[in-house]
Design a protein around this motif. Structure first.
Motif, PDB file in Angstrom:
ATOM      1  N   PHE A   1       0.870  -1.175   0.000  1.00 60.20           N
ATOM      2  CA  PHE A   1       0.000   0.000   0.000  1.00 60.20           C
ATOM      3  C   PHE A   1       0.907   1.226   0.000  1.00 60.20           C
ATOM      4  CE2 PHE A   1      -4.010   1.907   2.248  1.00 60.20           C
ATOM      5  CZ  PHE A   1      -4.025   2.951   1.333  1.00 60.20           C
ATOM      6  N   ALA A   2       1.123   1.785  -1.187  1.00 61.59           N
ATOM      7  CA  ALA A   2       1.936   2.990  -1.337  1.00 61.59           C
ATOM      8  C   ALA A   2       1.056   4.227  -1.163  1.00 61.59           C
ATOM      9  CB  ALA A   2       2.593   2.998  -2.717  1.00 61.59           C
ATOM     10  N   ASN A   3       1.702   5.368  -0.902  1.00 61.38           N
ATOM     11  CA  ASN A   3       0.982   6.638  -0.836  1.00 61.38           C
ATOM     12  C   ASN A   3      -0.200   6.557   0.126  1.00 61.38           C
ATOM     13  OD1 ASN A   3       0.205   9.316  -1.569  1.00 61.38           O
ATOM     14  ND2 ASN A   3      -1.238   8.482  -3.074  1.00 61.38           N
ATOM     15  N   CYS A   4       0.100   6.185   1.368  1.00 62.41           N
ATOM     16  CA  CYS A   4      -0.912   6.071   2.419  1.00 62.41           C
ATOM     17  C   CYS A   4      -0.516   7.002   3.569  1.00 62.41           C
ATOM     18  CB  CYS A   4      -1.012   4.626   2.888  1.00 62.41           C
ATOM     19  SG  CYS A   4       0.560   3.953   3.495  1.00 62.41           S
ATOM     20  N   LEU A   5      -1.185   6.888   4.705  1.00 66.71           N
ATOM     21  CA  LEU A   5      -0.882   7.783   5.818  1.00 66.71           C
ATOM     22  C   LEU A   5       0.536   7.572   6.328  1.00 66.71           C
ATOM     23  CD1 LEU A   5      -2.037  10.020   7.598  1.00 66.71           C
ATOM     24  CD2 LEU A   5      -2.799   8.250   9.197  1.00 66.71           C
ATOM     25  N   SER A   6       0.981   6.307   6.418  1.00 67.74           N
ATOM     26  CA  SER A   6       2.359   6.038   6.842  1.00 67.74           C
ATOM     27  C   SER A   6       3.373   6.580   5.850  1.00 67.74           C
ATOM     28  CB  SER A   6       2.573   4.524   7.018  1.00 67.74           C
ATOM     29  OG  SER A   6       1.895   4.049   8.155  1.00 67.74           O
ATOM     30  N   SER A   7       2.945   6.755   4.598  1.00 71.06           N
ATOM     31  CA  SER A   7       3.811   7.342   3.568  1.00 71.06           C
ATOM     32  C   SER A   7       3.896   8.849   3.686  1.00 71.06           C
ATOM     33  CB  SER A   7       3.280   7.000   2.172  1.00 71.06           C
ATOM     34  OG  SER A   7       2.948   5.655   2.026  1.00 71.06           O
ATOM     35  N   GLU A   8       3.167   9.422   4.677  1.00 69.52           N
ATOM     36  CA  GLU A   8       3.064  10.879   4.842  1.00 69.52           C
ATOM     37  C   GLU A   8       2.404  11.494   3.610  1.00 69.52           C
ATOM     38  OE1 GLU A   8       6.658  12.593   6.947  1.00 69.52           O
ATOM     39  OE2 GLU A   8       7.416  10.546   6.608  1.00 69.52           O
ATOM     40  N   MET A   9       1.310  10.876   3.159  1.00 74.58           N
ATOM     41  CA  MET A   9       0.666  11.282   1.904  1.00 74.58           C
ATOM     42  C   MET A   9       0.171  12.721   1.941  1.00 74.58           C
ATOM     43  SD  MET A   9      -2.910   9.143   2.064  1.00 74.58           S
ATOM     44  CE  MET A   9      -4.056   9.301   3.448  1.00 74.58           C
TER      45      MET A   9
ATOM     46  N   SER B   1      -2.798   2.301  -4.025  1.00 75.24           N
ATOM     47  CA  SER B   1      -2.364   3.654  -3.689  1.00 75.24           C
ATOM     48  C   SER B   1      -3.589   4.537  -3.524  1.00 75.24           C
ATOM     49  CB  SER B   1      -1.461   4.203  -4.800  1.00 75.24           C
ATOM     50  OG  SER B   1      -1.098   5.555  -4.560  1.00 75.24           O
ATOM     51  N   THR B   2      -3.496   5.528  -2.657  1.00 70.09           N
ATOM     52  CA  THR B   2      -4.615   6.432  -2.385  1.00 70.09           C
ATOM     53  C   THR B   2      -4.852   7.385  -3.542  1.00 70.09           C
ATOM     54  OG1 THR B   2      -4.071   6.334  -0.031  1.00 70.09           O
ATOM     55  CG2 THR B   2      -5.537   8.097  -0.741  1.00 70.09           C
TER      56      THR B   2
ATOM     57  N   GLN C   1      -3.143  -2.074  -8.876  1.00 70.36           N
ATOM     58  CA  GLN C   1      -4.273  -2.988  -9.059  1.00 70.36           C
ATOM     59  C   GLN C   1      -5.583  -2.422  -8.524  1.00 70.36           C
ATOM     60  OE1 GLN C   1      -1.080  -4.378  -8.610  1.00 70.36           O
ATOM     61  NE2 GLN C   1      -1.360  -4.876 -10.767  1.00 70.36           N
ATOM     62  N   ALA C   2      -5.505  -1.458  -7.616  1.00 75.04           N
ATOM     63  CA  ALA C   2      -6.704  -0.798  -7.104  1.00 75.04           C
ATOM     64  C   ALA C   2      -6.306   0.565  -6.559  1.00 75.04           C
ATOM     65  CB  ALA C   2      -7.375  -1.635  -6.014  1.00 75.04           C
ATOM     66  N   VAL C   3      -7.262   1.488  -6.585  1.00 69.85           N
ATOM     67  CA  VAL C   3      -7.043   2.824  -6.032  1.00 69.85           C
ATOM     68  C   VAL C   3      -7.894   2.946  -4.768  1.00 69.85           C
ATOM     69  CG1 VAL C   3      -7.114   5.297  -6.445  1.00 69.85           C
ATOM     70  CG2 VAL C   3      -6.659   3.734  -8.350  1.00 69.85           C
ATOM     71  N   ILE C   4      -7.279   3.451  -3.714  1.00 74.29           N
ATOM     72  CA  ILE C   4      -7.922   3.480  -2.406  1.00 74.29           C
ATOM     73  C   ILE C   4      -8.582   4.836  -2.150  1.00 74.29           C
ATOM     74  CG2 ILE C   4      -7.593   3.144   0.065  1.00 74.29           C
ATOM     75  CD1 ILE C   4      -7.064   0.670  -1.797  1.00 74.29           C
ATOM     76  N   MET C   5      -9.812   4.768  -1.643  1.00 73.77           N
ATOM     77  CA  MET C   5     -10.561   5.968  -1.275  1.00 73.77           C
ATOM     78  C   MET C   5     -10.537   6.137   0.243  1.00 73.77           C
ATOM     79  SD  MET C   5     -13.875   5.648  -3.843  1.00 73.77           S
ATOM     80  CE  MET C   5     -14.409   4.072  -3.159  1.00 73.77           C
ATOM     81  N   ILE C   6     -10.122   7.308   0.711  1.00 71.73           N
ATOM     82  CA  ILE C   6     -10.127   7.607   2.136  1.00 71.73           C
ATOM     83  C   ILE C   6     -11.551   7.988   2.536  1.00 71.73           C
ATOM     84  CG2 ILE C   6      -9.198   9.085   3.957  1.00 71.73           C
ATOM     85  CD1 ILE C   6      -7.123   7.233   2.677  1.00 71.73           C
ATOM     86  N   THR C   7     -12.124   7.234   3.474  1.00 73.64           N
ATOM     87  CA  THR C   7     -13.528   7.472   3.819  1.00 73.64           C
ATOM     88  C   THR C   7     -13.751   8.892   4.339  1.00 73.64           C
ATOM     89  OG1 THR C   7     -13.117   6.474   5.995  1.00 73.64           O
ATOM     90  CG2 THR C   7     -14.021   5.053   4.275  1.00 73.64           C
TER      91      THR C   7
ATOM     92  N   PRO D   1     -10.837  -0.657 -10.348  1.00 72.49           N
ATOM     93  CA  PRO D   1     -11.023  -1.311  -9.045  1.00 72.49           C
ATOM     94  C   PRO D   1     -10.682  -0.334  -7.919  1.00 72.49           C
ATOM     95  CG  PRO D   1      -9.722  -2.679 -10.525  1.00 72.49           C
ATOM     96  CD  PRO D   1      -9.802  -1.332 -11.158  1.00 72.49           C
ATOM     97  N   LEU D   2     -11.536  -0.296  -6.909  1.00 76.33           N
ATOM     98  CA  LEU D   2     -11.378   0.663  -5.825  1.00 76.33           C
ATOM     99  C   LEU D   2     -11.371  -0.048  -4.471  1.00 76.33           C
ATOM    100  CD1 LEU D   2     -13.918   3.350  -7.090  1.00 76.33           C
ATOM    101  CD2 LEU D   2     -11.425   3.431  -7.302  1.00 76.33           C
ATOM    102  N   GLY D   3     -10.933   0.681  -3.462  1.00 73.81           N
ATOM    103  CA  GLY D   3     -10.951   0.171  -2.100  1.00 73.81           C
ATOM    104  C   GLY D   3     -11.207   1.298  -1.125  1.00 73.81           C
ATOM    105  N   PHE D   4     -11.469   0.941   0.116  1.00 74.30           N
ATOM    106  CA  PHE D   4     -11.693   1.913   1.186  1.00 74.30           C
ATOM    107  C   PHE D   4     -10.589   1.807   2.228  1.00 74.30           C
ATOM    108  CE2 PHE D   4     -16.240   1.105  -0.022  1.00 74.30           C
ATOM    109  CZ  PHE D   4     -16.545   2.391  -0.443  1.00 74.30           C
ATOM    110  N   TYR D   5     -10.299   2.959   2.845  1.00 73.37           N
ATOM    111  CA  TYR D   5      -9.376   3.009   3.986  1.00 73.37           C
ATOM    112  C   TYR D   5     -10.003   3.914   5.030  1.00 73.37           C
ATOM    113  CZ  TYR D   5      -5.091   4.367   6.593  1.00 73.37           C
ATOM    114  OH  TYR D   5      -4.159   4.636   7.566  1.00 73.37           O
ATOM    115  N   GLU D   6     -10.293   3.350   6.212  1.00 72.23           N
ATOM    116  CA  GLU D   6     -10.853   4.116   7.318  1.00 72.23           C
ATOM    117  C   GLU D   6      -9.714   4.853   8.035  1.00 72.23           C
ATOM    118  OE1 GLU D   6     -14.541   1.037   8.222  1.00 72.23           O
ATOM    119  OE2 GLU D   6     -12.638   0.788   9.266  1.00 72.23           O
ATOM    120  N   CYS D   7      -9.172   5.833   7.345  1.00 74.13           N
ATOM    121  CA  CYS D   7      -8.003   6.568   7.821  1.00 74.13           C
ATOM    122  C   CYS D   7      -8.399   7.509   8.960  1.00 74.13           C
ATOM    123  CB  CYS D   7      -7.421   7.362   6.641  1.00 74.13           C
ATOM    124  SG  CYS D   7      -5.921   8.269   7.005  1.00 74.13           S
TER     125      CYS D   7
END
Length: 309
Positions: A43-51, A78-79, A102-108, A136-142
């Motif tokens: 999971f690239a470009n996420c909160l831990s990545s300091e996005m 990736s977000t 493979q999928a793009v993540i949506m921050i809720t 293809p999409l996904g969710f992240y309860e950030c």
């Protein structure tokens, strides 16, 4: 199609040089480290990545770099929900998808404001599905900008569209995890749990795996837990790992992700401890706590046979 195998998906760090620039050589080393540890995705470009501290161009370039280094060995997500309007977010989702993820993540918490209802959120999700073609999409309860939790009932609305393949869960409630897993049963959908206090219970309940910050300290330990949580011959060892992770959770969250970068240095991963995010003071006491964590981890390795298959 479900691209994701059961296992551990790290929330990737972003290495920086002391002049605040992204350290792409360090990112290559870090990516290879995750893969060598047995990660089944990244999971690239996420909160831990300091996005939120990255520019839009850096978010794209970092994702492109990870995809290139991985070279189809595992899936990458990736977000993508950056922008002040739904259309701006949809446009950026398209740009992120073009990097080869493979999928793009949506921050809720970026799809609706905190004071907006679930009905508004649901409408916005369906609007986003319409604007993003067949991506293809996904969710992240950030937890940032605020933590917006999805209910199992909401997932039952979205998953049957065939577009939601990935969910990073932070509800901290094992009963909710079980219900969310049940909501996705029979679909190309995977729930990855971030909460290690109930890691073993979550894996046994049918979650697709774990996606937690602890994997930025010792990813192979999280991989081992994913692989052996149901092994009746290793019940004592599994419980020992679960206890180790639970007992040290507070330490690993302190001035994170600086502490994780320091820990990785102790594992001979050549990256700086510099962060763009303001983490607070890396005090002598905190440093001593991380040094002790490292020593405890080394002892745990000696006690267990951490064979990654």
């Amino acid at each position: 199609m479900n691209y994701f195998r059961k296992g551990f998906i790290p929330v990737m760090l972003t290495p920086f040089s002391e002049n605040r620039e992204v350290d792409y050589d360090g990112l290559t080393r870090l990516t290879e480290f995750y893969l060598a540890s047995g990660a089944t995705g990244l999971f690239a470009n996420c909160l831990s990545s300091e996005m939120f501290e990255l520019t839009p161009q850096e978010r794209i370039k970092i994702t492109q770099h990870v995809v290139k280094v991985v070279s189809n060995r595992v899936p990458v997500v990736s977000t993508g929900t950056f922008g002040s309007t739904v259309q701006e977010q949809a446009d950026f989702i398209h740009q992120i998808y073009q990097t080869g993820v493979q999928a793009v993540i949506m921050i809720t918490g970026l799809l609706a404001n905190e004071d907006e209802s679930n009905e508004v959120f649901n409408e916005r999700v369906f609007d986003m599905l319409h604007r993003t073609d067949k991506i293809p999409l996904g969710f992240y309860e950030c937890p940032i900008p605020y933590k917006r939790m999805l209910s199992p009932q909401q997932l039952k609305l979205f998953i049957p569209t065939g577009r939601i393949t990935y969910h990073k869960d932070t509800c901290l409630n094992i009963e909710q995890v079980r219900a969310k897993v049940a909501a996705g049963k029979g679909y190309a959908f995977g729930l990855y749990d971030a909460y290690l206090v109930h890691a073993v219970e979550s894996l046994k309940a049918g979650s697709a795996g774990l996606s937690c910050i602890q994997g930025n300290f010792f990813p192979e330990l999280i991989v081992w837990l994913c692989q052996n949580c149901g092994n009746s011959q290793l019940e004592k060892e599994v419980q020992k790992v679960q206890n180790f992770l639970t007992e040290n959770m507070g330490i690993m969250h302190t001035v994170y992700p600086l502490t994780a970068k320091y820990f990785l240095q102790k594992l001979d991963i050549n990256i700086s401890t510099f962060t763009r995010r303001e983490t607070g003071l890396f005090s002598v006491n905190i440093k001593n706590d991380i040094d002790r964590l490292y020593d405890d981890y080394v002892r745990l390795q000696e006690e267990l046979t951490l064979t990654v298959t």
